[in-house]
Design a protein around this motif. Structure first.
Motif, mmCIF file in Angstrom:
data_model
loop_
_atom_site.group_PDB
_atom_site.id
_atom_site.type_symbol
_atom_site.label_atom_id
_atom_site.label_comp_id
_atom_site.label_asym_id
_atom_site.label_seq_id
_atom_site.Cartn_x
_atom_site.Cartn_y
_atom_site.Cartn_z
ATOM 1 N N ASP A 1 2.143 5.880 0.894
ATOM 2 C CA ASP A 1 3.038 4.966 1.591
ATOM 3 C C ASP A 1 3.116 3.701 0.751
ATOM 4 O O ASP A 1 2.313 2.806 0.893
ATOM 5 N N GLU A 2 4.039 3.657 -0.138
ATOM 6 C CA GLU A 2 3.993 2.610 -1.164
ATOM 7 C C GLU A 2 5.379 2.323 -1.706
ATOM 8 O O GLU A 2 6.205 3.213 -1.824
ATOM 9 N N GLY A 3 5.589 1.086 -2.036
ATOM 10 C CA GLY A 3 6.708 0.755 -2.904
ATOM 11 C C GLY A 3 8.023 0.410 -2.234
ATOM 12 O O GLY A 3 8.926 -0.060 -2.897
ATOM 13 N N SER B 1 6.965 -5.373 -2.560
ATOM 14 C CA SER B 1 7.101 -4.822 -1.203
ATOM 15 C C SER B 1 5.901 -5.181 -0.336
ATOM 16 O O SER B 1 5.919 -4.973 0.865
ATOM 17 N N GLU B 2 4.853 -5.725 -0.957
ATOM 18 C CA GLU B 2 3.683 -6.121 -0.183
ATOM 19 C C GLU B 2 3.560 -7.642 -0.072
ATOM 20 O O GLU B 2 2.504 -8.162 0.263
ATOM 21 N N SER B 3 4.668 -8.344 -0.337
ATOM 22 C CA SER B 3 4.600 -9.810 -0.250
ATOM 23 C C SER B 3 4.344 -10.281 1.175
ATOM 24 O O SER B 3 3.776 -11.349 1.386
ATOM 25 N N VAL C 1 -5.165 -10.522 -4.484
ATOM 26 C CA VAL C 1 -5.071 -9.373 -5.385
ATOM 27 C C VAL C 1 -5.026 -8.110 -4.533
ATOM 28 O O VAL C 1 -5.896 -7.904 -3.684
ATOM 29 N N HIS C 2 -4.002 -7.290 -4.742
ATOM 30 C CA HIS C 2 -3.939 -6.005 -4.046
ATOM 31 C C HIS C 2 -3.893 -4.899 -5.090
ATOM 32 O O HIS C 2 -2.990 -4.862 -5.921
ATOM 33 N N VAL C 3 -4.888 -4.021 -5.053
ATOM 34 C CA VAL C 3 -4.961 -2.940 -6.030
ATOM 35 C C VAL C 3 -5.037 -1.590 -5.316
ATOM 36 O O VAL C 3 -5.216 -1.522 -4.095
ATOM 37 N N HIS C 4 -4.901 -0.548 -6.093
ATOM 38 C CA HIS C 4 -5.091 0.814 -5.592
ATOM 39 C C HIS C 4 -6.169 1.501 -6.424
ATOM 40 O O HIS C 4 -6.126 1.459 -7.659
ATOM 41 N N SER C 5 -7.110 2.115 -5.735
ATOM 42 C CA SER C 5 -8.146 2.896 -6.394
ATOM 43 C C SER C 5 -8.684 3.914 -5.399
ATOM 44 O O SER C 5 -9.272 3.550 -4.386
ATOM 45 N N GLY D 1 -5.304 2.273 6.551
ATOM 46 C CA GLY D 1 -4.000 2.869 6.807
ATOM 47 C C GLY D 1 -3.080 2.858 5.587
ATOM 48 O O GLY D 1 -1.885 3.124 5.709
ATOM 49 N N HIS D 2 -3.629 2.531 4.441
ATOM 50 C CA HIS D 2 -2.827 2.434 3.222
ATOM 51 C C HIS D 2 -3.663 3.072 2.111
ATOM 52 O O HIS D 2 -4.534 2.429 1.540
ATOM 53 N N ASP D 3 -3.441 4.349 1.863
ATOM 54 C CA ASP D 3 -4.292 5.134 0.964
ATOM 55 C C ASP D 3 -4.549 4.403 -0.354
ATOM 56 O O ASP D 3 -3.599 3.954 -1.009
HETATM 57 ZN ZN LIG Z 1 -0.416 -0.896 -1.960
#
Ligand SMILES: [Zn+2]
Length: 197
Positions: free
Chosen positions: A3-5, A103-105, A122-126, A174-176
């Motif tokens: 669920d991204e972008g 999109s995450e502002s 800072v928002h990252v994905h891992s 809720g946000h993989d």
């Molecule tokens: Zn994200």
């Protein structure tokens, strides 16, 4: 499902001047190690970028990476934009700059609202860190997805009720793969993620 972008709130974009040069320099200094660590990047199979960073500027504004810039290894000033106003209750963000805001502002805006001490997000994905820290670090509920007023409320509760205010790092159930860090400056926020990784 990733669920991204895509943007879930009303985004008013005014094409305008480049963001503050000092803000861009601070962002780029720390985006590099985050990108190199694979914490900002792109899901190659679906061609969707992930990871976004921001710093507070003046008058309640903040400078944030533009939407779909995660795949770029280096960003220039024209890849950032200034969020000039936001209303989390009305689910609306206004930005001015060369590109549309991430999109995450909205999520970033909700964090700046929590305290004047927060000057960087800072928002990252891992996948690895997400699995490691899920439920161990402060964690938003799995029913709450990014970029929504519910996420604003979820972070407010974490900030008041958990160690999030002091350790500055949280997992978005809720946000993989999604992890958020806050700090008094970009160095502190970035190191809160780079440290334990
Ligand atoms: Zn994200």
């Amino acid at each position: 499902m990733i669920d991204e972008g895509y943007i879930k709130f009303e985004l008013e974009w005014r094409q305008g001047k480049l963001p503050d040069a000092d803000a861009v320099a601070e962002l780029n200094e720390w985006r590099k190690p985050l990108y190199d660590a694979g914490l900002i990047g792109q899901y190659h199979d679906i061609g969707v970028g992930f990871g976004n960073i921001s710093v507070r500027s003046n008058n309640g504004q903040f400078v944030i990476s533009g939407t779909q810039t995660g795949h770029l290894d280096t960003l220039a000033a024209e890849h950032y934009t200034t969020v000039t106003a936001y209303d989390t209750a009305a689910n609306k963000v206004c930005c001015e700059g060369p590109v549309k805001a991430s999109s995450e502002s909205m999520t970033h805006a909700t964090l700046y609202e929590l305290s004047n001490e927060i000057n960087a997000v800072v928002h990252v994905h891992s996948a690895r860190l997400w699995r490691k820290f899920l439920g161990k670090l402060p964690t938003t509920d799995s029913t709450v997805s990014y970029g929504t007023p519910e996420m604003a409320e979820a972070f407010r509760r974490l900030y008041l009720d958990t160690v999030f205010a002091t350790n500055g790092i949280a997992v978005m159930a809720g946000h993989d793969d999604g992890i958020i860090a806050i700090g008094r400056n970009m160095r502190e926020a970035a190191q809160r993620i780079l440290g334990p990784s």
